[in-house]
Design a protein around this motif. Structure first.
Motif, PDB file in Angstrom:
ATOM      1  N   ALA A 259       0.836  -1.200   0.000  1.00  0.00           N
ATOM      2  CA  ALA A 259       0.000   0.000   0.000  1.00  0.00           C
ATOM      3  C   ALA A 259       0.871   1.249   0.000  1.00  0.00           C
ATOM      4  CB  ALA A 259      -0.943  -0.014   1.192  1.00  0.00           C
ATOM      5  N   ALA A 260       1.980   1.200   0.741  1.00  0.00           N
ATOM      6  CA  ALA A 260       2.890   2.343   0.767  1.00  0.00           C
ATOM      7  C   ALA A 260       3.519   2.564  -0.605  1.00  0.00           C
ATOM      8  CB  ALA A 260       3.975   2.112   1.816  1.00  0.00           C
ATOM      9  N   LEU A 261       3.866   1.449  -1.270  1.00  0.00           N
ATOM     10  CA  LEU A 261       4.453   1.567  -2.617  1.00  0.00           C
ATOM     11  C   LEU A 261       3.483   2.251  -3.561  1.00  0.00           C
ATOM     12  CD1 LEU A 261       6.210  -1.883  -3.085  1.00  0.00           C
ATOM     13  CD2 LEU A 261       7.287   0.350  -2.985  1.00  0.00           C
ATOM     14  N   LEU A 262       2.188   1.907  -3.422  1.00  0.00           N
ATOM     15  CA  LEU A 262       1.196   2.509  -4.310  1.00  0.00           C
ATOM     16  C   LEU A 262       0.857   3.936  -3.884  1.00  0.00           C
ATOM     17  CD1 LEU A 262      -1.331  -0.428  -4.822  1.00  0.00           C
ATOM     18  CD2 LEU A 262       0.237   0.517  -6.487  1.00  0.00           C
ATOM     19  N   GLY A 263       0.869   4.187  -2.569  1.00  0.00           N
ATOM     20  CA  GLY A 263       0.413   5.479  -2.069  1.00  0.00           C
ATOM     21  C   GLY A 263       1.460   6.580  -2.187  1.00  0.00           C
ATOM     22  N   ALA A 264       2.745   6.211  -2.129  1.00  0.00           N
ATOM     23  CA  ALA A 264       3.799   7.231  -2.130  1.00  0.00           C
ATOM     24  C   ALA A 264       3.767   8.108  -3.391  1.00  0.00           C
ATOM     25  CB  ALA A 264       5.159   6.561  -1.965  1.00  0.00           C
ATOM     26  N   PRO A 265       3.621   7.521  -4.588  1.00  0.00           N
ATOM     27  CA  PRO A 265       3.567   8.377  -5.774  1.00  0.00           C
ATOM     28  C   PRO A 265       2.423   9.383  -5.714  1.00  0.00           C
ATOM     29  CG  PRO A 265       3.834   6.083  -6.417  1.00  0.00           C
ATOM     30  CD  PRO A 265       3.589   6.090  -4.953  1.00  0.00           C
ATOM     31  N   ALA A 266       1.274   8.955  -5.138  1.00  0.00           N
ATOM     32  CA  ALA A 266       0.135   9.873  -5.051  1.00  0.00           C
ATOM     33  C   ALA A 266       0.452  11.024  -4.110  1.00  0.00           C
ATOM     34  CB  ALA A 266      -1.103   9.119  -4.568  1.00  0.00           C
ATOM     35  N   LEU A 267       1.087  10.702  -2.965  1.00  0.00           N
ATOM     36  CA  LEU A 267       1.441  11.756  -2.011  1.00  0.00           C
ATOM     37  C   LEU A 267       2.352  12.782  -2.689  1.00  0.00           C
ATOM     38  CD1 LEU A 267       1.412  12.748   0.928  1.00  0.00           C
ATOM     39  CD2 LEU A 267       3.507  11.440   1.279  1.00  0.00           C
ATOM     40  N   ILE A 268       3.353  12.276  -3.425  1.00  0.00           N
ATOM     41  CA  ILE A 268       4.293  13.186  -4.097  1.00  0.00           C
ATOM     42  C   ILE A 268       3.554  14.049  -5.117  1.00  0.00           C
ATOM     43  CG2 ILE A 268       6.307  13.296  -5.598  1.00  0.00           C
ATOM     44  CD1 ILE A 268       7.050  10.497  -4.401  1.00  0.00           C
ATOM     45  N   PHE A 269       2.702  13.393  -5.926  1.00  0.00           N
ATOM     46  CA  PHE A 269       2.012  14.135  -6.980  1.00  0.00           C
ATOM     47  C   PHE A 269       1.075  15.182  -6.381  1.00  0.00           C
ATOM     48  CE2 PHE A 269      -1.722  14.771  -9.610  1.00  0.00           C
ATOM     49  CZ  PHE A 269      -1.147  15.160 -10.800  1.00  0.00           C
ATOM     50  N   PHE A 270       0.294  14.782  -5.374  1.00  0.00           N
ATOM     51  CA  PHE A 270      -0.685  15.712  -4.799  1.00  0.00           C
ATOM     52  C   PHE A 270       0.016  16.926  -4.195  1.00  0.00           C
ATOM     53  CE2 PHE A 270      -4.141  12.256  -4.000  1.00  0.00           C
ATOM     54  CZ  PHE A 270      -4.316  12.179  -5.363  1.00  0.00           C
TER      55      PHE A 270
END
Lengths: 325, 529
Positions: free
Chosen positions: B506-517
């Motif tokens: 979940a962290a692997l998937l969520g990290a890109p979103a955090l960076i992008f947002f």
């Protein structure tokens, strides 16, 4: 006619024409044929949970002894027909994949009724019938394949064509893209396979990616317990063995990657004359019962796979042997 | 599924017949649909409103959509055959039989591409499916910016600070008006009315000569087409009307009021026609570097950049690059003990693929969200809203298309990863891919909705909210995204792998979103200054 067959035929002729020359001490016991059968290679050669026939005359000697399967049915059809004209004993003997050809070579068994693929090495050592079935290597996958598994990837039964050729054929077709490198490194004895997974716990380490099992039942049990991700074997065996496991789910096992022709292998060396005569008779009867219509092959297929029809390839194979149905 | 040159040739031939049909359909002329903000442009033929390049781009998109429909239908027919093959009650080996193909004109697989393309042509040329054809065309126009390129230029023309440009130039209408109706300077309604009129008159004074005056032929080298002539005549009539009305204007409130109406209408029409001339001349004017009002106006509209689009590009780049780092960081944090040889390379490879998937899905999804938002804004269907009354329904409707794009990006990225790893695409891989990634990608529909919501919130609110509050929105949305990622991981891979493993995925998937947002919100805030 191969050299070995010719030699066998000669010894048979000699034993028929010159009974006095065969040593003088002719055995008093009735002739017997020891037939190698498998417990685990369903649906071709396996031990049925209950005796198939109460009355041995109805089927054949092998099924009367509790064995069943496509190869068993073909053998049974031939043996039953032979026994109508001459008296001999049929002794079923359980073999497994690793020991079967060793036993045949040692003369412990005379006929091998199991899904044995025609290969150069086997033909060099033994006698064989013509091809009587066409199968192919496939693989079954666990219902969900994890991205980074640390357990065994591929399981197969030792001393089968799955080990010798199947794995290579599947990889050459481009399957298992995610695990390709690990498998190739491992097959080449390259230690780099250990590094392919970034997150396997160090203390446990990664299991070896390939593992050989003694029987299909042992492999199926490991597969269904999630210890193995891919089960490589001949397509009918994989689906039948997994289907016999309770509560086991799998997927794939739909495409084949090789064309494997099965034959019945017979003892080809140091055969006593009366047994050689029986083996020759066996081969002759097999030809007559399979190459002419109605063919034993169709009968065995319908009996083994009720409700199924042969694939396009298998239909052509049958057609090439017995002509138009 | 083996590669078969003959089959590829037949597929190509089917595509070619479709392309020919698409070219034939596209040449049918279309009028502009009514647009309330630019009444003067109603009834004008569409190719008048765009450049040749835009028209060709539109044609290309139109052909591309035809081909996409073809690929989708043909692909689903092949997939159906693939799935069906596994369900027959058949025993024995599968695959091709030597010498067993049907030949090009056989009734088997080779006929399929022709049936599909013939079916598409037959369907789209009948009246029954005409609305579908119109829809395809409007999407193609939208993608090629036809005629929104004009609308965007008009919008920018309205935002230009004419008062600043006007200092130092002779403004005959403005000066005449100031003499007739001087402002009292007391902030009354009358003053507001006068100020509006003055601003509009300034615009007419500055832009008018380039459209209806003597400068036009010098500025715009290309002779306007006949369709523009009538528009030019109309605008000239409007400007002459304003000049004449100014001669007889009295200081009475009623007179000022009606005069203002005609001035505003004239200004709007003038800017619309100016935009047209500008567009028809491939967005350039002769001597644009010079010191004249027209050049200054054009410099003003050309220097204007779309902050949302710029921020999107920046955020996508940042998330693509940083995802590689975050993947490495997450694997390092979760791994226990020393790493084996080759660990770093394996992690980097995975990080690169994750970064690629991130770039693809965020660019497609957020880009489409911006496009949908702008399209609704053009049609006056994206009104400002208050935080207490968030328009959830509008956001949800507008995020459906971006969410579909996220699903498509997920499929493309996954298929490409498999294809590159194996070099081929086998039937078993396709089936497995659909089963593995099918569920995962279907669930990433919600990822698309979350991304689109974030884009809408930040673009709509960033000017009203303080910097930190916008970043707070990004953090909240990233949290929601990560929660959904956990749900996706748990439902796709089951619980067999343990909670720690699921958290890592979940962290692997969520990290890109955090960076992008965060990057998108920060860049939007930055663009305010």
């Amino acid at each position: 006619m191969s050299l070995r067959l010719r030699r066998l035929a000669l010894s048979v002729l000699m034993s028929l024409a010159l009974p006095g020359l065969s040593g003088g001490a002719a055995p008093a016991r009735a002739a017997e044929l020891v037939v190698g059968v498998r417990a685990d290679a369903r649906p071709f050669s396996f031990r049925a949970s209950a005796p198939v026939f109460a009355d041995p005359a109805a089927g054949g000697p092998l099924r009367a002894a509790g064995y069943d399967g496509y190869m068993v049915r073909v053998c049974d059809g031939v043996l039953a027909e032979m026994r109508r004209s001459q008296g001999f004993e049929v002794v079923p003997r359980l073999v497994d994949a690793a020991s079967r050809f060793e036993l045949l070579r040692a003369g412990e068994i005379d006929i091998l009724c199991d899904p044995a693929t025609i290969t150069r090495a086997r033909l060099d050592e033994h006698l064989a019938s013509g091809p009587i079935y066409l199968s192919g290597i496939t693989f079954a996958s666990r219902p969900s394949v994890p991205r980074n598994p640390c357990r065994t990837l591929v399981g197969f039964v030792a001393s089968t064509t799955a080990e010798a050729e199947g794995l290579g054929a599947v990889l050459r077709a481009g399957e298992w893209p995610a695990f390709r490198d690990i498998l190739i490194h491992f097959a080449n004895n390259d230690e780099a396979w250990r590094s392919a997974e970034p997150a396997c716990p160090q203390q446990e380490g990664r299991a070896q990616p390939l593992r050989a099992f003694p029987t299909h039942d042992a492999l199926a049990e490991a597969f269904c317990n999630d210890e193995v991700i891919y089960y490589v074997g001949d397509i009918e065996i994989v689906t039948a063995v997994l289907g016999a496991q309770p509560d086991c789910r799998w997927r794939d096992a739909l495409d084949t990657y090789t064309d494997d022709r099965y034959a019945i292998f017979l003892r080809g060396r140091d055969v006593a004359p009366e047994k050689a005569a029986l083996l020759l008779e066996f081969l002759g009867t097999l030809s007559r019962r399979t190459l002419l219509r109605p063919s034993l092959l169709d009968e065995a297929f319908a009996g083994t796979f009720p409700g199924y029809r042969p694939s396009r390839k298998l239909s052509l194979f049958f057609w090439s042997l017995r002509g138009r149905e | 599924m083996e590669f078969d040159i003959a089959y590829m040739a037949v597929v190509g031939a089917g595509a070619l017949t479709l392309i020919v049909e698409a070219l034939r359909q596209f040449s049918v002329p279309v009028n502009v649909h009514p647009h309330e903000r630019y009444p003067i442009l109603q009834g004008v033929e569409l190719d008048t409103l765009c450049t040749k390049a835009e028209l060709i781009r539109g044609l290309m998109f139109y052909v591309l959509i035809y081909l996409l429909i073809y690929a989708a239908l043909l692909g689903s027919a092949e997939l159906y055959a693939l799935v069906q093959a596994g369900e027959g009650r058949v025993k024995g080996p599968t695959g091709d039989i030597p010498g067993g193909s049907d030949g090009l004109l056989g009734a088997g697989a080779y006929g399929k591409p022709f049936y599909v393309s013939a079916a598409i042509i037959a369907a789209l040329s009948t009246g029954f499916f005409a609305p579908v054809e119109r829809c395809i065309r409007s999407v193609a126009h939208r993608l090629a910016d036809i005629p929104y390129g004009v609308y965007r230029v008009i919008t920018r023309l309205h935002r230009v600070d004419y008062a600043r440009i006007g200092t130092g130039y002779h403004l005959p209408l403005t000066e005449a008006y100031a003499r007739i109706a001087p402002a009292a300077g007391d902030g009354s309604t009358r003053d507001a009315l006068l100020a509006d009129t003055v601003a509009a008159l300034k615009t007419i004074d500055l832009v008018g000569p380039a459209v209806v005056g003597e400068y036009r032929d010098q500025l715009f080298a290309q002779t306007p087409v006949a369709a523009l002539d009538s528009l030019l005549e109309r605008v000239r009539g409007d400007v002459d009307g304003v000049t004449a009305a100014l001669g007889t204007l009295s200081d009475a409130p009623d007179a000022l009021q009606s005069f203002q109406q005609s001035v505003l209408r004239t200004r709007n029409n003038l800017l619309a026609v100016f935009a047209l001339l500008f567009i028809r001349n491939d967005r350039s004017v002769a001597g644009a570097g010079g010191q004249n009002p027209t050049s200054e106006v054009i410099r003003a509209i050309e220097s204007e950049r779309d902050p949302a689009l710029q921020s999107l590009a920046g955020a996508v780049m940042a998330s693509g690059l940083l995802t590689v780092l975050s993947t490495w960081g997450i694997y390092s944090a979760w791994a226990s003990g020393a790493h084996q040889a080759g660990w770093f390379a394996a992690v980097m490879r995975e990080g690169l693929w994750l970064g690629f998937a991130t770039v693809l899905s965020f660019a497609a999804c957020a880009g489409l969200a911006l496009m949908v938002r702008e399209s609704r804004e053009e049609r006056n269907r994206w009104k400002p809203w208050r935080l207490s009354r968030m328009p959830f329904l509008r956001f949800l409707g507008a995020s459906l298309l971006p969410a579909l794009a996220a699903v498509a990006a997920c499929v493309v990225a996954g298929a490409l990863e498999d294809l590159v790893a194996a070099g081929t695409l086998t039937s078993a891989q396709l089936r497995d891919f659909l089963r593995d990634y099918g569920g995962f990608c279907a669930l990433s529909f919600a990822f698309g909705i979350i991304i689109a919501f974030h884009v809408f919130l930040v673009v709509d609110l960033h000017e009203r909210l303080p910097h930190l509050a916008t970043l707070g929105i990004a953090l909240v949305m990233a949290g929601i995204y990560a929660l959904w990622a956990l749900v996706v991981v748990a439902s796709t891979y089951g619980t067999a792998q343990g909670l720690s493993w699921q958290l890592r995925e979940a962290a692997l998937l969520g990290a890109p979103a955090l960076i992008f947002f965060l990057a998108f919100a920060a860049l939007m805030e930055w663009s305010e200054d």
